[in-house]
Design an enzyme around this catalytic site. Structure first.
Site, PDB file in Angstrom:
ATOM      1  N   GLU A   1      43.583 -43.835 -13.297  1.00 38.37           N
ATOM      2  CA  GLU A   1      44.725 -43.184 -12.637  1.00 38.37           C
ATOM      3  C   GLU A   1      44.685 -41.669 -12.851  1.00 38.37           C
ATOM      4  OE1 GLU A   1      47.743 -45.761 -14.297  1.00 38.37           O
ATOM      5  OE2 GLU A   1      46.929 -47.394 -13.089  1.00 38.37           O
TER       6      GLU A   1
ATOM      7  N   GLY B   1      48.047 -53.019 -19.303  1.00 38.79           N
ATOM      8  CA  GLY B   1      49.099 -52.229 -18.676  1.00 38.79           C
ATOM      9  C   GLY B   1      50.383 -53.030 -18.571  1.00 38.79           C
ATOM     10  N   GLY B   2      50.616 -53.597 -17.397  1.00 44.27           N
ATOM     11  CA  GLY B   2      51.880 -54.272 -17.088  1.00 44.27           C
ATOM     12  C   GLY B   2      52.331 -55.272 -18.145  1.00 44.27           C
TER      13      GLY B   2
ATOM     14  N   HIS C   1      41.361 -42.458 -17.931  1.00 46.92           N
ATOM     15  CA  HIS C   1      41.900 -43.617 -17.197  1.00 46.92           C
ATOM     16  C   HIS C   1      41.713 -43.385 -15.694  1.00 46.92           C
ATOM     17  CE1 HIS C   1      44.682 -46.533 -15.537  1.00 46.92           C
ATOM     18  NE2 HIS C   1      44.597 -47.163 -16.688  1.00 46.92           N
TER      19      HIS C   1
ATOM     20  N   SER D   1      44.538 -56.257 -15.288  1.00 47.60           N
ATOM     21  CA  SER D   1      45.228 -57.541 -15.078  1.00 47.60           C
ATOM     22  C   SER D   1      44.982 -58.547 -16.194  1.00 47.60           C
ATOM     23  CB  SER D   1      44.864 -58.133 -13.709  1.00 47.60           C
ATOM     24  OG  SER D   1      45.330 -57.286 -12.669  1.00 47.60           O
TER      25      SER D   1
ATOM     26  N   ASN E   1      49.091 -49.981 -22.716  1.00 49.67           N
ATOM     27  CA  ASN E   1      49.226 -48.704 -22.008  1.00 49.67           C
ATOM     28  C   ASN E   1      50.495 -48.802 -21.160  1.00 49.67           C
ATOM     29  OD1 ASN E   1      49.021 -46.485 -20.334  1.00 49.67           O
ATOM     30  ND2 ASN E   1      47.187 -47.197 -19.253  1.00 49.67           N
ATOM     31  N   TRP E   2      51.539 -48.148 -21.635  1.00 52.98           N
ATOM     32  CA  TRP E   2      52.832 -48.263 -20.930  1.00 52.98           C
ATOM     33  C   TRP E   2      52.878 -47.412 -19.662  1.00 52.98           C
ATOM     34  CZ3 TRP E   2      57.525 -48.509 -24.889  1.00 52.98           C
ATOM     35  CH2 TRP E   2      57.470 -49.745 -25.559  1.00 52.98           C
ATOM     36  N   LYS E   3      51.871 -46.565 -19.455  1.00 59.63           N
ATOM     37  CA  LYS E   3      51.848 -45.689 -18.274  1.00 59.63           C
ATOM     38  C   LYS E   3      53.179 -44.923 -18.171  1.00 59.63           C
ATOM     39  CE  LYS E   3      48.458 -48.750 -16.275  1.00 59.63           C
ATOM     40  NZ  LYS E   3      47.801 -49.300 -15.098  1.00 59.63           N
TER      41      LYS E   3
ATOM     42  N   GLU F   1      37.393 -50.904 -17.250  1.00 53.17           N
ATOM     43  CA  GLU F   1      38.512 -51.227 -16.375  1.00 53.17           C
ATOM     44  C   GLU F   1      38.095 -51.090 -14.913  1.00 53.17           C
ATOM     45  OE1 GLU F   1      42.511 -50.776 -18.584  1.00 53.17           O
ATOM     46  OE2 GLU F   1      42.050 -48.893 -17.612  1.00 53.17           O
TER      47      GLU F   1
ATOM     48  N   GLY G   1      46.378 -53.659 -12.151  1.00 56.62           N
ATOM     49  CA  GLY G   1      47.682 -53.864 -11.522  1.00 56.62           C
ATOM     50  C   GLY G   1      47.655 -54.753 -10.288  1.00 56.62           C
TER      51      GLY G   1
HETATM   52  P1  PGA Z   1      47.142 -53.627 -15.855  1.00 52.98           P
HETATM   53  O1  PGA Z   1      46.665 -52.143 -16.243  1.00 52.98           O
HETATM   54  O2  PGA Z   1      47.025 -54.470 -17.124  1.00 52.98           O
HETATM   55  O3  PGA Z   1      48.563 -53.467 -15.417  1.00 52.98           O
HETATM   56  O4  PGA Z   1      46.236 -54.127 -14.786  1.00 52.98           O
HETATM   57  C1  PGA Z   1      45.586 -51.925 -17.116  1.00 52.98           C
HETATM   58  C2  PGA Z   1      45.349 -50.452 -17.304  1.00 52.98           C
HETATM   59  O5  PGA Z   1      45.430 -49.696 -16.325  1.00 52.98           O
HETATM   60  O6  PGA Z   1      45.081 -49.983 -18.432  1.00 52.98           O
END
Ligand code: PGA
Length: 249
Positions: free
Chosen positions: A97, A232-233, A95, A211, A11-13, A165, A171
């Protein structure tokens, strides 16, 4: 119990411009022959060009959100049909967010999952508790409420993926204990069984997200009931993501 092929989804956000496609190309090259499914969900501006870049490979492209309606006066939103038209195969819905930044409710998330299926996409539907909810012993109650509120009863395992999640793990570099991950996944699967029947629930993939990094992926991906990762990251760098792909394979 059915055999569930693991999925490593990135997930590149709100990260990535056309120059970032070099990372995608490196992911495609490195993921050839991976023993799991691999997907990248770039920002909407890159879906079409990313889908072209992965054409003919085993890597799939997805969106990060969709509107519930197929078209209309919704400035700034995109429809699931548009993601499909651009070459996307899946879409993340619910998600945390989106649930936080855009105050999305379980009901809206459910409508988005239905929109994904209407367009022929797989929905990756996210659930997870906040830090306060975990501290308050509410984790299972929150997961139950989210599964019951956001998973359509018509869901079937071939078009639904759940991502567990924990909001506090996203993050932050923090992850739940192995026992807590196993317990959350088992709880989610039990709630899915109540909603979709045992056979479908056994076949739905439940990813862990929050994470996931190269150094913890091996341990987390080996836990019972963990069917892959939403990353994500660590999905922004091909080398890091490919280590996680290898842990899923
Ligand atoms: P993260 O994000 O791996 O950067 O913690 C995961 C996500 O929000 O899908």
């Amino acid at each position: 119990m059915s055999v569930r092929m693991k999925l490593a989804a990135g997930n590149w956000k709100m990260n990535g411009v056309r120059a970032s496609l070099s990372e995608l190309r490196a992911i495609v090259a490195g993921a050839a022959g991976a023993g799991c499914e691999v997907a990248i969900c770039p920002p909407a501006t890159l879906i079409a060009v990313a889908a072209n870049a992965v054409a003919g490979t085993a890597v799939a492209i997805g969106g990060q959100d969709c509107h519930a309606a197929p078209k209309g006066a919704h400035t700034g939103d995109i429809a699931a049909e548009m993601i499909a038209d651009a070459g996307g195969k899946m879409v993340i819905v619910g998600h945390s967010e989106r649930r936080t930044d855009h105050r999305e409710t379980d009901e809206q998330v459910r409508a988005k999952a239905e929109a994904a299926w209407r367009a022929g996409l797989t929905a990756i539907l996210c659930v997870g508790e906040t830090e306060a909810e975990r501290r308050g012993g509410q984790t299972e109650a929150v997961l139950s409420r989210q599964i019951e509120g956001s998973v359509p009863v018509a869901a079937s395992a071939d078009k639904l993926v759940i991502a567990y999640e924990p909001v506090w793990a996203i993050g932050t570099g923090l992850t739940p204990s192995n026992d807590d991950i196993v317990a959350a996944h088992a709880h989610i699967r039990a709630r899915l069984a109540g909603r979709l029947g045992q056979e479908q629930a056994d076949a739905v993939r439940i990813l862990y997200g929050g994470s996931v990094k190269p150094d913890n992926a091996g341990t987390i991906m080996a836990l019972p009931g963990v069917d892959g990762a939403l990353v994500g990251g660590a999905s922004l760098k091909a080398a890091d993501f490919l280590t996680i792909v290898a842990a899923c394979g």
